[in-house]
Design a protein around this motif. Sequence first.
Motif, PDB file in Angstrom:
ATOM      1  N   LYS A   1       0.872  -1.181   0.000  1.00 45.81           N
ATOM      2  CA  LYS A   1       0.000   0.000   0.000  1.00 45.81           C
ATOM      3  C   LYS A   1       0.907   1.229   0.000  1.00 45.81           C
ATOM      4  O   LYS A   1       1.761   1.368   0.869  1.00 45.81           O
ATOM      5  N   ILE A   2       0.753   2.079  -1.012  1.00 42.75           N
ATOM      6  CA  ILE A   2       1.596   3.275  -1.081  1.00 42.75           C
ATOM      7  C   ILE A   2       0.735   4.531  -1.027  1.00 42.75           C
ATOM      8  O   ILE A   2      -0.400   4.545  -1.508  1.00 42.75           O
ATOM      9  N   TYR A   3       1.287   5.585  -0.435  1.00 45.64           N
ATOM     10  CA  TYR A   3       0.554   6.844  -0.312  1.00 45.64           C
ATOM     11  C   TYR A   3       0.749   7.671  -1.581  1.00 45.64           C
ATOM     12  O   TYR A   3       1.873   7.943  -1.982  1.00 45.64           O
ATOM     13  N   ILE A   4      -0.364   8.047  -2.209  1.00 45.95           N
ATOM     14  CA  ILE A   4      -0.281   8.845  -3.438  1.00 45.95           C
ATOM     15  C   ILE A   4      -1.070  10.146  -3.314  1.00 45.95           C
ATOM     16  O   ILE A   4      -1.331  10.822  -4.293  1.00 45.95           O
ATOM     17  N   GLY A   5      -1.461  10.482  -2.085  1.00 43.43           N
ATOM     18  CA  GLY A   5      -2.234  11.703  -1.847  1.00 43.43           C
ATOM     19  C   GLY A   5      -1.416  12.945  -2.178  1.00 43.43           C
ATOM     20  O   GLY A   5      -0.242  12.859  -2.535  1.00 43.43           O
ATOM     21  N   LYS A   6      -2.029  14.093  -2.038  1.00 45.71           N
ATOM     22  CA  LYS A   6      -1.396  15.347  -2.454  1.00 45.71           C
ATOM     23  C   LYS A   6      -0.205  15.733  -1.577  1.00 45.71           C
ATOM     24  O   LYS A   6       0.787  16.238  -2.052  1.00 45.71           O
ATOM     25  N   GLU A   7      -0.336  15.563  -0.260  1.00 50.03           N
ATOM     26  CA  GLU A   7       0.682  16.073   0.656  1.00 50.03           C
ATOM     27  C   GLU A   7       1.532  14.968   1.260  1.00 50.03           C
ATOM     28  O   GLU A   7       0.998  13.976   1.750  1.00 50.03           O
ATOM     29  N   GLY A   8       2.840  15.168   1.253  1.00 54.01           N
ATOM     30  CA  GLY A   8       3.715  14.296   2.024  1.00 54.01           C
ATOM     31  C   GLY A   8       3.959  12.911   1.453  1.00 54.01           C
ATOM     32  O   GLY A   8       4.045  11.937   2.190  1.00 54.01           O
ATOM     33  N   ARG A   9       4.073  12.819   0.144  1.00 52.12           N
ATOM     34  CA  ARG A   9       4.417  11.520  -0.444  1.00 52.12           C
ATOM     35  C   ARG A   9       5.868  11.205  -0.106  1.00 52.12           C
ATOM     36  O   ARG A   9       6.710  12.100  -0.109  1.00 52.12           O
ATOM     37  N   THR A  10       6.149   9.935   0.137  1.00 50.99           N
ATOM     38  CA  THR A  10       7.531   9.583   0.477  1.00 50.99           C
ATOM     39  C   THR A  10       8.210   8.748  -0.607  1.00 50.99           C
ATOM     40  O   THR A  10       9.427   8.726  -0.695  1.00 50.99           O
ATOM     41  N   LYS A  11       7.405   8.036  -1.417  1.00 49.26           N
ATOM     42  CA  LYS A  11       8.012   7.142  -2.400  1.00 49.26           C
ATOM     43  C   LYS A  11       7.535   7.412  -3.817  1.00 49.26           C
ATOM     44  O   LYS A  11       7.955   6.775  -4.757  1.00 49.26           O
ATOM     45  N   VAL A  12       6.611   8.365  -3.936  1.00 47.62           N
ATOM     46  CA  VAL A  12       5.951   8.596  -5.216  1.00 47.62           C
ATOM     47  C   VAL A  12       6.230  10.010  -5.702  1.00 47.62           C
ATOM     48  O   VAL A  12       6.008  10.973  -4.974  1.00 47.62           O
ATOM     49  N   LEU A  13       6.718  10.131  -6.938  1.00 44.87           N
ATOM     50  CA  LEU A  13       6.915  11.451  -7.545  1.00 44.87           C
ATOM     51  C   LEU A  13       5.598  11.967  -8.091  1.00 44.87           C
ATOM     52  O   LEU A  13       5.198  13.082  -7.824  1.00 44.87           O
ATOM     53  N   SER A  14       4.949  11.147  -8.915  1.00 39.95           N
ATOM     54  CA  SER A  14       3.677  11.604  -9.455  1.00 39.95           C
ATOM     55  C   SER A  14       2.816  10.454  -9.928  1.00 39.95           C
ATOM     56  O   SER A  14       3.304   9.362 -10.218  1.00 39.95           O
ATOM     57  N   VAL A  15       1.530  10.752  -9.974  1.00 39.74           N
ATOM     58  CA  VAL A  15       0.576   9.823 -10.559  1.00 39.74           C
ATOM     59  C   VAL A  15       0.475  10.253 -12.016  1.00 39.74           C
ATOM     60  O   VAL A  15       0.068  11.367 -12.315  1.00 39.74           O
ATOM     61  N   LEU A  16       0.905   9.370 -12.917  1.00 40.69           N
ATOM     62  CA  LEU A  16       0.995   9.750 -14.330  1.00 40.69           C
ATOM     63  C   LEU A  16      -0.352   9.697 -15.034  1.00 40.69           C
ATOM     64  O   LEU A  16      -0.633  10.505 -15.910  1.00 40.69           O
ATOM     65  N   GLY A  17      -1.175   8.736 -14.668  1.00 40.89           N
ATOM     66  CA  GLY A  17      -2.478   8.658 -15.335  1.00 40.89           C
ATOM     67  C   GLY A  17      -3.171   7.342 -15.077  1.00 40.89           C
ATOM     68  O   GLY A  17      -2.647   6.465 -14.396  1.00 40.89           O
ATOM     69  N   LYS A  18      -4.374   7.246 -15.635  1.00 40.91           N
ATOM     70  CA  LYS A  18      -5.159   6.018 -15.522  1.00 40.91           C
ATOM     71  C   LYS A  18      -4.762   5.072 -16.636  1.00 40.91           C
ATOM     72  O   LYS A  18      -4.363   5.516 -17.710  1.00 40.91           O
ATOM     73  N   MET A  19      -4.922   3.792 -16.377  1.00 40.48           N
ATOM     74  CA  MET A  19      -4.604   2.804 -17.405  1.00 40.48           C
ATOM     75  C   MET A  19      -5.774   1.864 -17.627  1.00 40.48           C
ATOM     76  O   MET A  19      -6.532   1.588 -16.714  1.00 40.48           O
ATOM     77  N   GLU A  20      -5.860   1.371 -18.844  1.00 39.06           N
ATOM     78  CA  GLU A  20      -6.863   0.368 -19.154  1.00 39.06           C
ATOM     79  C   GLU A  20      -6.291  -0.998 -18.798  1.00 39.06           C
ATOM     80  O   GLU A  20      -5.097  -1.239 -18.955  1.00 39.06           O
ATOM     81  N   TYR A  21      -7.179  -1.875 -18.368  1.00 38.19           N
ATOM     82  CA  TYR A  21      -6.769  -3.224 -17.970  1.00 38.19           C
ATOM     83  C   TYR A  21      -5.936  -3.928 -19.046  1.00 38.19           C
ATOM     84  O   TYR A  21      -4.912  -4.521 -18.762  1.00 38.19           O
ATOM     85  N   ASP A  22      -6.372  -3.816 -20.298  1.00 41.11           N
ATOM     86  CA  ASP A  22      -5.665  -4.570 -21.348  1.00 41.11           C
ATOM     87  C   ASP A  22      -4.312  -3.962 -21.718  1.00 41.11           C
ATOM     88  O   ASP A  22      -3.576  -4.525 -22.516  1.00 41.11           O
ATOM     89  N   LYS A  23      -3.979  -2.810 -21.123  1.00 39.88           N
ATOM     90  CA  LYS A  23      -2.676  -2.199 -21.403  1.00 39.88           C
ATOM     91  C   LYS A  23      -1.643  -2.495 -20.307  1.00 39.88           C
ATOM     92  O   LYS A  23      -0.489  -2.110 -20.419  1.00 39.88           O
ATOM     93  N   ILE A  24      -2.077  -3.149 -19.228  1.00 48.41           N
ATOM     94  CA  ILE A  24      -1.127  -3.416 -18.144  1.00 48.41           C
ATOM     95  C   ILE A  24      -0.424  -4.749 -18.354  1.00 48.41           C
ATOM     96  O   ILE A  24      -0.891  -5.591 -19.113  1.00 48.41           O
TER      97      ILE A  24
END
Length: 188
Positions: free
Chosen positions: A63-86
């Motif tokens: 479980k990783i924190y991706i909220g707006k404030e105080g991320r420790t391991k995440v630079l950015s959320v790049l976008g949503k993905m479709e199931y068949d593209k993962i």
Amino acid sequence: MHRAQIPPRKYEEYAYVLDFNARGKSSTVRGREGIIITAIGEDRLTILEILGIPNSTFEIGEKIYIGKEGRTKVLSVLGKMEYDKISSSAQSELESVVQKIVTINESKFVEYLNNARPLTPRIHALELIPGIGKTYMKNMLEERDKKKFESYQDLQDRIGFKEPIKHISERIIDEITGESRMNLFVKR
């Protein structure tokens, strides 16, 4: 004059890692590379592509924190993905990670079952959950009118509906993979 309040956009606070590539290239944002993580949001259950902070380590199911404030391991959320593209490994982890989310967020899903309504005159939202047919649905509605369900165990004890986690997870997977036309749990 009052301007209509625009509800704030809901952002995920947490996501669960499905797969990651320490030297990956983003498939949603051109030219972004680094630690590319495929994860599923805890609340909206959408698949996200995330850029990790260099030299961070990640584990499948973490479980990783991706909220707006105080991320420790995440630079950015790049976008949503479709199931068949993962990746196929992300696809194969999906079931166990979704079950983990449904287990951890028991109160949220039990509340959903307590408040689910008919979607059309003929179809009740509950019926769209695998394992719940007309009979279980009728029993659930009668029982929850007497007293709201408190837990998966309570649901199982009172109406005999076995393995609610498995069935709810199955429904979520169907929504993520696009098998189902209507979504109960996954927010687009």
